[in-house]
Design an enzyme around this catalytic site. Sequence first.
Site, PDB file in Angstrom:
ATOM      1  CG  ASN A  86      -2.254   0.698   0.919  1.00 45.56           C
ATOM      2  OD1 ASN A  86      -2.283   1.680   0.177  1.00 45.56           O
ATOM      3  ND2 ASN A  86      -3.327   0.227   1.522  1.00 45.56           N
TER       4      ASN A  86
ATOM      5  N   GLY B  11      -0.961  -1.162   8.796  1.00 48.32           N
ATOM      6  CA  GLY B  11      -0.368   0.133   8.504  1.00 48.32           C
ATOM      7  C   GLY B  11       0.618   0.601   9.562  1.00 48.32           C
TER       8      GLY B  11
ATOM      9  CB  THR C  75      12.316  -6.444  17.997  1.00 48.44           C
ATOM     10  OG1 THR C  75      11.563  -7.104  19.017  1.00 48.44           O
ATOM     11  CG2 THR C  75      11.985  -4.957  17.981  1.00 48.44           C
ATOM     12  CE  LYS C  76      13.080 -10.755  21.553  1.00 55.83           C
ATOM     13  NZ  LYS C  76      12.796 -11.082  22.913  1.00 55.83           N
TER      14      LYS C  76
ATOM     15  CG  HIS D  34      22.965   2.511  11.214  1.00 57.06           C
ATOM     16  ND1 HIS D  34      23.475   2.795   9.983  1.00 57.06           N
ATOM     17  CD2 HIS D  34      21.619   2.625  11.095  1.00 57.06           C
ATOM     18  CE1 HIS D  34      22.497   3.098   9.153  1.00 57.06           C
ATOM     19  NE2 HIS D  34      21.348   2.999   9.803  1.00 57.06           N
TER      20      HIS D  34
ATOM     21  NE  ARG E 235       6.385  -8.295  25.297  1.00 55.53           N
ATOM     22  CZ  ARG E 235       6.748  -7.045  25.574  1.00 55.53           C
ATOM     23  NH1 ARG E 235       5.921  -6.057  25.321  1.00 55.53           N
ATOM     24  NH2 ARG E 235       7.909  -6.801  26.131  1.00 55.53           N
TER      25      ARG E 235
END
Length: 182
Positions: free
Chosen positions: A84, A141, A164-165, A114, A179
């Site tokens: 989208n 979104g 993040t996982k 980084h 989660r």
Amino acid sequence: MKTEREKMEAGEWYTCVDDELDMLRRAAYHAVHEHRTLHPSERGRISPALRALLGSTTESTLIEAPFHCSYGINIHLEENVFLNAGCTILDSAPVRIGAQTMLGPNVQIYCAQHHKDAEKRCAGLETAKPVTIGKRVWIGGAAILMPGVTVGDDAIVGAGSVVTKDVPAGATVVGNPARITG
């Protein structure tokens, strides 16, 4: 000795302040610009320049403008993928998106990490980790997928979530950090 591009492709530390990588980013910028300026009757279709830039895609893939990517060459889209408006894919490593997957507006996918040392970070030192999204996934979104994550088939990522996982197949995740729910 490896070039910075070869180091990037190997998942090693590389410097993004590099003439060859800059040339590749400029090519992506021009392809994205052409895509952004398609006639309204072509809405959702992929411009010829963007199609040529992408690592792989199909005729059934739809990408709404605006769209942004770093290189494009590392993006692989299977059948009936829908991105989208406002999606950003910073593809310094491979990004693979499975068939029938939908990304909501303003979804962001990051591959670069980084350096944690400030001097090395300021010198442009980074590494890149691939992001893989399975088949029939729905990413809401403004969700953000961080470097190295895999989202399994049939999973749902709630709007605004920061992944993040890895997300298991069939799971629904929400929040920051994302989660598994219920």
